[in-house]
Scaffold this motif. Structure first.
Motif, PDB file in Angstrom:
ATOM      1  N   HIS A  62     -96.329  70.455 -28.314  1.00  0.00           N
ATOM      2  CA  HIS A  62     -96.139  71.650 -27.478  1.00  0.00           C
ATOM      3  C   HIS A  62     -97.426  72.478 -27.410  1.00  0.00           C
ATOM      4  O   HIS A  62     -97.716  73.077 -26.366  1.00  0.00           O
ATOM      5  CB  HIS A  62     -94.989  72.509 -28.007  1.00  0.00           C
ATOM      6  N   SER A  63     -98.163  72.511 -28.496  1.00  0.00           N
ATOM      7  CA  SER A  63     -99.432  73.247 -28.496  1.00  0.00           C
ATOM      8  C   SER A  63    -100.377  72.687 -27.432  1.00  0.00           C
ATOM      9  O   SER A  63    -100.965  73.440 -26.647  1.00  0.00           O
ATOM     10  CB  SER A  63    -100.072  73.151 -29.887  1.00  0.00           C
ATOM     11  N   LYS A  64    -100.496  71.371 -27.380  1.00  0.00           N
ATOM     12  CA  LYS A  64    -101.347  70.734 -26.367  1.00  0.00           C
ATOM     13  C   LYS A  64    -100.769  70.893 -24.966  1.00  0.00           C
ATOM     14  O   LYS A  64    -101.504  71.123 -23.995  1.00  0.00           O
ATOM     15  CB  LYS A  64    -101.525  69.251 -26.695  1.00  0.00           C
ATOM     16  N   ASN A  65     -99.430  70.776 -24.856  1.00  0.00           N
ATOM     17  CA  ASN A  65     -98.811  70.866 -23.536  1.00  0.00           C
ATOM     18  C   ASN A  65     -98.898  72.287 -22.974  1.00  0.00           C
ATOM     19  O   ASN A  65     -99.022  72.469 -21.750  1.00  0.00           O
ATOM     20  CB  ASN A  65     -97.354  70.408 -23.603  1.00  0.00           C
ATOM     21  N   LEU A  66     -98.827  73.289 -23.846  1.00  0.00           N
ATOM     22  CA  LEU A  66     -98.979  74.669 -23.389  1.00  0.00           C
ATOM     23  C   LEU A  66    -100.374  74.901 -22.796  1.00  0.00           C
ATOM     24  O   LEU A  66    -100.535  75.648 -21.821  1.00  0.00           O
ATOM     25  CB  LEU A  66     -98.731  75.651 -24.543  1.00  0.00           C
ATOM     26  N   LYS A  67    -101.365  74.241 -23.368  1.00  0.00           N
ATOM     27  CA  LYS A  67    -102.730  74.364 -22.835  1.00  0.00           C
ATOM     28  C   LYS A  67    -102.862  73.643 -21.495  1.00  0.00           C
ATOM     29  O   LYS A  67    -103.549  74.119 -20.586  1.00  0.00           O
ATOM     30  CB  LYS A  67    -103.740  73.787 -23.843  1.00  0.00           C
ATOM     31  N   LYS A  68    -102.201  72.495 -21.366  1.00  0.00           N
ATOM     32  CA  LYS A  68    -102.298  71.704 -20.129  1.00  0.00           C
ATOM     33  C   LYS A  68    -101.350  72.207 -19.046  1.00  0.00           C
ATOM     34  O   LYS A  68    -101.682  72.179 -17.858  1.00  0.00           O
ATOM     35  CB  LYS A  68    -101.965  70.227 -20.419  1.00  0.00           C
ATOM     36  N   ASN A  69    -100.145  72.626 -19.457  1.00  0.00           N
ATOM     37  CA  ASN A  69     -99.072  72.921 -18.493  1.00  0.00           C
ATOM     38  C   ASN A  69     -98.361  74.231 -18.839  1.00  0.00           C
ATOM     39  O   ASN A  69     -97.138  74.276 -18.967  1.00  0.00           O
ATOM     40  CB  ASN A  69     -98.062  71.761 -18.487  1.00  0.00           C
ATOM     41  N   TRP A  70     -99.128  75.287 -18.979  1.00  0.00           N
ATOM     42  CA  TRP A  70     -98.598  76.605 -19.346  1.00  0.00           C
ATOM     43  C   TRP A  70     -97.467  77.038 -18.421  1.00  0.00           C
ATOM     44  O   TRP A  70     -96.461  77.599 -18.840  1.00  0.00           O
ATOM     45  CB  TRP A  70     -99.749  77.606 -19.321  1.00  0.00           C
ATOM     46  N   LYS A  77     -92.851  80.761 -23.761  1.00  0.00           N
ATOM     47  CA  LYS A  77     -94.207  80.268 -24.047  1.00  0.00           C
ATOM     48  C   LYS A  77     -95.055  81.292 -24.806  1.00  0.00           C
ATOM     49  O   LYS A  77     -95.934  80.922 -25.592  1.00  0.00           O
ATOM     50  CB  LYS A  77     -94.910  79.862 -22.759  1.00  0.00           C
TER      51      LYS A  77
END
Length: 337
Positions: A62-70, A77
């Protein structure tokens, strides 16, 4: 493993997958956007695509996905990946959905679930939510070499067959079997009353008999308790109390516990095996099993849908619910016309 799916759409699905962090133990697509259905979900070209992503470390993912797909996430979020993961793991059915996302020109919905929680659901049917999705034909897009996960996926399919056997007569057709299997995870699901087309299970099975046969053919041929007449598409099973007791003893743990809870009189505190022996001799054995399924699915589906209001956000929840009700209305109009 018998998990089969269409090949033609593989490239399109992998392109969508490329928009997300790569650390996935399993990724699959399911539903009317992947496999043709009849009824109100028959418009495959414009159907929303449904995905589930299984991850070993949800906080990191989720940490990576929040950066890619906020923008995929609701207001949650701002609380960060640890809180999102806590909500994912501890509420509802252990899956966190982001619906109504535009990705690579298609409208998609994707759920994220921990690998360990999925394995538990596949083996024990704690929620029969994602495990239920995987009892129907799905499109596997990515899968790593996790032996425990692969074994659990197979066990889930075998458990689905055994459970369906207990609710069927001595002789029945392939279609009868696949309808029972496809309906397991809808037993007691409140969305079948509000939000889903009532003929959903039939609509899933009828155009996809060949895919169900691919998924379950080897299991049926190797099962010593069934005579599988492939050419005629017919099956015969042992409905003796001894045969049913053998099947009941191999059911997932949570289903056995729910059956025990239903059948055990207050204050008696019998062990599960004693209760299952009684159920094996009961003419209503199949109905008892069905009640056990409902006791798992009903609270799971209600909690997950409530959680969806927060994970999707109010606006998306209203739009998503409207789409579901529209499909249900179309299905009703088809039946009455």
């Amino acid at each position: 493993m018998a998990l089969q799916a269409l090949q033609s759409s593989g490239v399109a699905f992998r392109k969508i997958l490329s928009h997300f962090p790569e650390e996935l133990s399993l990724a699959f697509a399911y539903g009317s956007g992947v496999y043709r259905q009849v009824g109100p979900s028959s418009d495959q070209k414009n159907a929303m695509l449904d995905f589930v992503f299984t991850v070993d470390d949800p906080v990191a993912w989720h940490s990576k996905n929040l950066k890619k797909n906020w923008n995929h996430y609701s207001f949650l979020k701002v609380l960060g990946p640890k809180i999102i993961t806590t909500i994912q793991n501890n509420y509802g059915a252990g899956v966190y959905y982001n619906p109504l996302v535009m990705c690579d020109g298609r409208l998609i919905k994707y759920g994220v679930i921990s690998t360990n929680i999925l394995i538990e659901d596949l083996l024990n049917w704690n929620n029969l939510y994602v495990a239920g999705r995987l009892q129907k034909p799905v499109k596997i897009i990515a899968m790593n070499e996790n032996v425990a996960l692969r074994s659990a996926l197979d066990k889930n399919l075998k458990s689905a067959v055994t459970t369906a056997f207990l609710m069927l007569p001595e002789s029945f057709s392939e279609e009868d079997l696949f309808i029972e299997i496809a309906g397991l995870s809808y037993s007691g699901d409140f969305r079948m009353v509000v939000g889903e087309d009532k003929t959903k299970v039939l609509n899933i099975v009828k155009p996809n008999i060949a895919h169900f046969r691919e998924l379950y053919g080897n299991i049926l041929q190797e099962n010593p308790q069934v005579v599988y007449k492939i050419q005629q598409g017919r099956l015969e099973i042992d409905k003796s109390p001894e045969g049913q007791f053998t099947q009941l003893m191999t059911l997932p743990k949570t289903l056995q516990q729910q059956i025990n809870h239903i059948m055990d009189p207050p204050g008696k505190n019998r062990d599960v095996e004693e209760t299952l022996l009684q159920v094996a001799h009961d003419p209503d054995c199949g109905e008892v099993v069905r009640l056990g399924l409902s006791a798992i699915v009903r609270p799971s589906s209600m909690k997950q849908s409530t959680k969806g209001i927060f994970t999707a956000g109010v606006k998306k929840s209203v739009v998503y619910s409207s789409l579901k009700l529209h499909k249900m209305w179309k299905g009703w109009l088809r039946k009455t016309s």
